[in-house]
Design an enzyme around this catalytic site. Structure first.
Site, PDB file in Angstrom:
ATOM      1  N   GLU A  17       0.818  -1.137  -0.083  1.00  0.00           N
ATOM      2  CA  GLU A  17       0.003  -0.025   0.010  1.00  0.00           C
ATOM      3  C   GLU A  17       0.923   1.409   0.056  1.00  0.00           C
ATOM      4  O   GLU A  17       1.949   1.330   0.869  1.00  0.00           O
ATOM      5  CB  GLU A  17      -0.902   0.048   1.329  1.00  0.00           C
ATOM      6  CG  GLU A  17      -1.830   1.184   1.275  1.00  0.00           C
ATOM      7  CD  GLU A  17      -3.040   0.893   2.275  1.00  0.00           C
ATOM      8  OE1 GLU A  17      -3.693   0.041   1.932  1.00  0.00           O
ATOM      9  OE2 GLU A  17      -3.050   1.402   3.326  1.00  0.00           O
ATOM     10  N   ALA A 123     -20.406   3.050   4.643  1.00  0.00           N
ATOM     11  CA  ALA A 123     -19.612   2.512   3.410  1.00  0.00           C
ATOM     12  C   ALA A 123     -20.409   1.605   2.651  1.00  0.00           C
ATOM     13  O   ALA A 123     -20.289   1.557   1.318  1.00  0.00           O
ATOM     14  CB  ALA A 123     -18.305   1.662   4.061  1.00  0.00           C
ATOM     15  N   TYR A 144     -12.588  -5.133  10.653  1.00  0.00           N
ATOM     16  CA  TYR A 144     -11.843  -4.723  11.782  1.00  0.00           C
ATOM     17  C   TYR A 144     -11.973  -5.852  12.759  1.00  0.00           C
ATOM     18  O   TYR A 144     -12.953  -6.143  13.558  1.00  0.00           O
ATOM     19  CB  TYR A 144     -12.573  -3.437  12.520  1.00  0.00           C
ATOM     20  CG  TYR A 144     -12.368  -2.331  11.488  1.00  0.00           C
ATOM     21  CD1 TYR A 144     -11.608  -1.260  11.479  1.00  0.00           C
ATOM     22  CD2 TYR A 144     -13.582  -2.140  10.451  1.00  0.00           C
ATOM     23  CE1 TYR A 144     -11.637  -0.393  10.641  1.00  0.00           C
ATOM     24  CE2 TYR A 144     -13.659  -1.041   9.775  1.00  0.00           C
ATOM     25  CZ  TYR A 144     -12.640  -0.192   9.729  1.00  0.00           C
ATOM     26  OH  TYR A 144     -12.607   0.679   8.677  1.00  0.00           O
TER      27      TYR A 144
HETATM   28  P1  FAD Z   1     -18.310   1.562   7.437  1.00  0.00           P
HETATM   29  O1  FAD Z   1     -18.151   0.140   7.087  1.00  0.00           O
HETATM   30  O2  FAD Z   1     -19.468   2.561   7.181  1.00  0.00           O
HETATM   31  O3  FAD Z   1     -18.390   1.195   9.227  1.00  0.00           O
HETATM   32  C1  FAD Z   1     -18.123   2.385   9.993  1.00  0.00           C
HETATM   33  C2  FAD Z   1     -18.850   2.236  11.496  1.00  0.00           C
HETATM   34  O4  FAD Z   1     -20.331   2.396  11.270  1.00  0.00           O
HETATM   35  C3  FAD Z   1     -18.458   0.752  12.191  1.00  0.00           C
HETATM   36  O5  FAD Z   1     -18.664   1.136  13.346  1.00  0.00           O
HETATM   37  C4  FAD Z   1     -19.790  -0.074  11.573  1.00  0.00           C
HETATM   38  O6  FAD Z   1     -20.105  -1.204  12.473  1.00  0.00           O
HETATM   39  C5  FAD Z   1     -20.856   1.130  11.516  1.00  0.00           C
HETATM   40  N1  FAD Z   1     -21.948   0.906  10.811  1.00  0.00           N
HETATM   41  C6  FAD Z   1     -21.743   0.262   9.308  1.00  0.00           C
HETATM   42  N2  FAD Z   1     -22.905   0.048   8.671  1.00  0.00           N
HETATM   43  C7  FAD Z   1     -23.802   0.632   9.617  1.00  0.00           C
HETATM   44  C8  FAD Z   1     -25.427   0.563   9.510  1.00  0.00           C
HETATM   45  N3  FAD Z   1     -26.009   0.292   8.490  1.00  0.00           N
HETATM   46  N4  FAD Z   1     -26.024   0.990  10.651  1.00  0.00           N
HETATM   47  C9  FAD Z   1     -25.284   1.567  11.698  1.00  0.00           C
HETATM   48  N5  FAD Z   1     -23.835   1.260  12.009  1.00  0.00           N
HETATM   49  C10 FAD Z   1     -23.307   0.920  10.832  1.00  0.00           C
HETATM   50  N6  FAD Z   1      -9.441   6.082   5.530  1.00  0.00           N
HETATM   51  C11 FAD Z   1      -9.180   6.901   4.645  1.00  0.00           C
HETATM   52  O7  FAD Z   1      -9.601   8.268   4.929  1.00  0.00           O
HETATM   53  N7  FAD Z   1      -8.675   6.847   3.625  1.00  0.00           N
HETATM   54  C12 FAD Z   1      -8.342   5.626   3.203  1.00  0.00           C
HETATM   55  O8  FAD Z   1      -7.881   5.289   2.214  1.00  0.00           O
HETATM   56  C13 FAD Z   1      -8.412   4.453   3.925  1.00  0.00           C
HETATM   57  N8  FAD Z   1      -8.293   3.129   3.633  1.00  0.00           N
HETATM   58  C14 FAD Z   1      -8.529   1.962   4.641  1.00  0.00           C
HETATM   59  C15 FAD Z   1      -8.194   0.801   4.412  1.00  0.00           C
HETATM   60  C16 FAD Z   1      -8.459  -0.343   5.203  1.00  0.00           C
HETATM   61  C17 FAD Z   1      -8.256  -1.532   4.712  1.00  0.00           C
HETATM   62  C18 FAD Z   1      -8.987  -0.134   6.361  1.00  0.00           C
HETATM   63  C19 FAD Z   1      -9.227  -1.182   7.495  1.00  0.00           C
HETATM   64  C20 FAD Z   1      -9.479   1.334   6.862  1.00  0.00           C
HETATM   65  C21 FAD Z   1      -9.217   2.501   5.885  1.00  0.00           C
HETATM   66  N9  FAD Z   1      -9.624   3.685   6.108  1.00  0.00           N
HETATM   67  C22 FAD Z   1      -9.180   4.934   5.434  1.00  0.00           C
HETATM   68  C23 FAD Z   1      -9.891   4.385   7.667  1.00  0.00           C
HETATM   69  C24 FAD Z   1     -11.559   4.166   7.556  1.00  0.00           C
HETATM   70  O9  FAD Z   1     -11.954   5.256   6.596  1.00  0.00           O
HETATM   71  C25 FAD Z   1     -12.198   4.200   9.043  1.00  0.00           C
HETATM   72  O10 FAD Z   1     -11.925   3.110   9.672  1.00  0.00           O
HETATM   73  C26 FAD Z   1     -13.669   4.719   8.994  1.00  0.00           C
HETATM   74  O11 FAD Z   1     -14.001   5.145  10.347  1.00  0.00           O
HETATM   75  C27 FAD Z   1     -14.581   3.467   8.807  1.00  0.00           C
HETATM   76  O12 FAD Z   1     -14.560   3.227   7.455  1.00  0.00           O
HETATM   77  P2  FAD Z   1     -15.298   2.143   6.913  1.00  0.00           P
HETATM   78  O13 FAD Z   1     -15.337   1.918   5.247  1.00  0.00           O
HETATM   79  O14 FAD Z   1     -14.940   0.787   7.558  1.00  0.00           O
HETATM   80  O15 FAD Z   1     -17.067   2.269   7.367  1.00  0.00           O
END
Ligand code: FAD
Length: 287
Positions: A17, A123, A144
């Protein structure tokens, strides 16, 4: 090439990465680091997305170079919490126009000023939107093993992860962890909930004590006693800490492969030397 096709191969793969510069002035330095990592011929590379999409164009530009100049499959990241649907659509068009077959769909961290754009909440909303705009693209999602930092409990986090996968994720990549048992346990728990897409463990080679404290503060990742002792002992000696961090990450990867986990993503942080040393340590293991 689609990452789903790479993951279908029955042999160990290592991906790396890189992150884009904060400003366009840093672009050439990042491109040089990405090129040097690409020269190590990883299975694919990913390019992160600046917080709140601040460097979205640079992400696509670095990713395009990796694919079109260096011939390595690539996956740009895309976050949505601070983006309009129009902006996402524009970035997706750029990704497709550059011949890129993959995207990592993320919510992104909530900005410190709390200002979000309400077009997407999770997401999973972004995954569904990308899937409807580009049915053929390979979509990755984040997961996670220790639970997302905002999540009240790990079971609920996995329930939401299932919704995200069902919206159209082809595979998942984990947040970094330093104890492989946490990952193995996570694999059992998600399988139990019906999540069957490939899961790439994300391994971070920690080469300075500062890097560890910063990453842990952001993610809440558990630091096992064995690794804590390494940082306590070598943290003030840069050469020793760098070597110990690379060896620790290499050992984590060897243990993962020994336990049947074939595809590993390394958070190589724009450091070709670190990526290269890990590959050297794994040479005979990767075959
Ligand atoms: P989600 O999947 O939306 O989850 C976020 C939170 O919301 C979780 O607590 C989940 O349990 C909760 N949730 C999900 N769906 C629902 C629902 N329907 N109702 C209620 N709660 C819900 N950040 C950056 O800015 N740029 C990057 O390039 C980047 N790359 C990353 C790559 C990886 C592999 C990882 C693990 C993280 C990365 N991050 C990046 C960090 C990431 O953006 C953060 O961790 C962010 O806070 C959560 O993103 P997510 O896509 O996992 O969110």
């Amino acid at each position: 090439m689609k990452i789903s096709e790479i993951l279908a191969q029955d042999k160990p793969t290592i991906s790396f990465e890189v992150f884009p510069p904060k400003q366009a002035s840093g672009l050439e330095t990042v491109k040089a680091a990405a090129g040097a990592i690409a020269a190590l011929t990883p299975s694919f590379m990913s390019v992160t997305y600046g917080a709140a999409g601040s460097t979205s164009k640079l992400t696509v530009e670095v990713a395009s170079d990796i694919k079109n100049l260096h011939g390595v499959s690539v996956m740009p990241h895309l976050t949505c919490v601070a983006s309009t649907r129009e902006h996402v659509s524009d970035i997706l068009t750029q990704i497709r126009e550059n011949g890129i077959d993959n995207v990592m769909a993320l919510r992104g961290d909530i900005p410190q000023d709390g200002i979000v754009c309400h077009d997407y909440t999770h997401a999973s909303d972004l995954v569904a939107d990308i899937r409807s705009q580009a049915p053929d693209i390979c979509i990755g999602g984040a997961c996670y093993p220790e639970g997302h930092i905002e999540s009240p409990n790990k079971n609920l986090d996995i329930d939401y992860l299932k919704l995200k996968v069902d919206a159209g994720c082809d595979f998942l990549t984990t947040q970094m962890f330093f104890d492989n048992n946490i990952f193995y346990n996570f694999l059992y728990r998600i399988k139990d909930k019906g999540i069957t897409v490939p899961v790439l463990p994300g391994v971070m080679p920690v080469t300075t004590a500062r890097q560890l404290s910063r990453s842990v503060a952001l993610s809440g990742t558990n630091v096992p006693e064995r690794f804590r002792a390494i940082v306590d002992k070598f943290g003030s000696d840069p050469d020793a800490m760098r070597r110990a961090g690379i060896i620790y990450a290499s050992e984590q990867i060897i243990d993962l492969i020994a336990n049947g986990v074939n595809h590993i993503h390394v958070y190589s942080m724009n450091k070709p030397d670190v990526a290269g040393e890990i590959l050297t340590n794994l040479k005979e293991i990767l075959g």
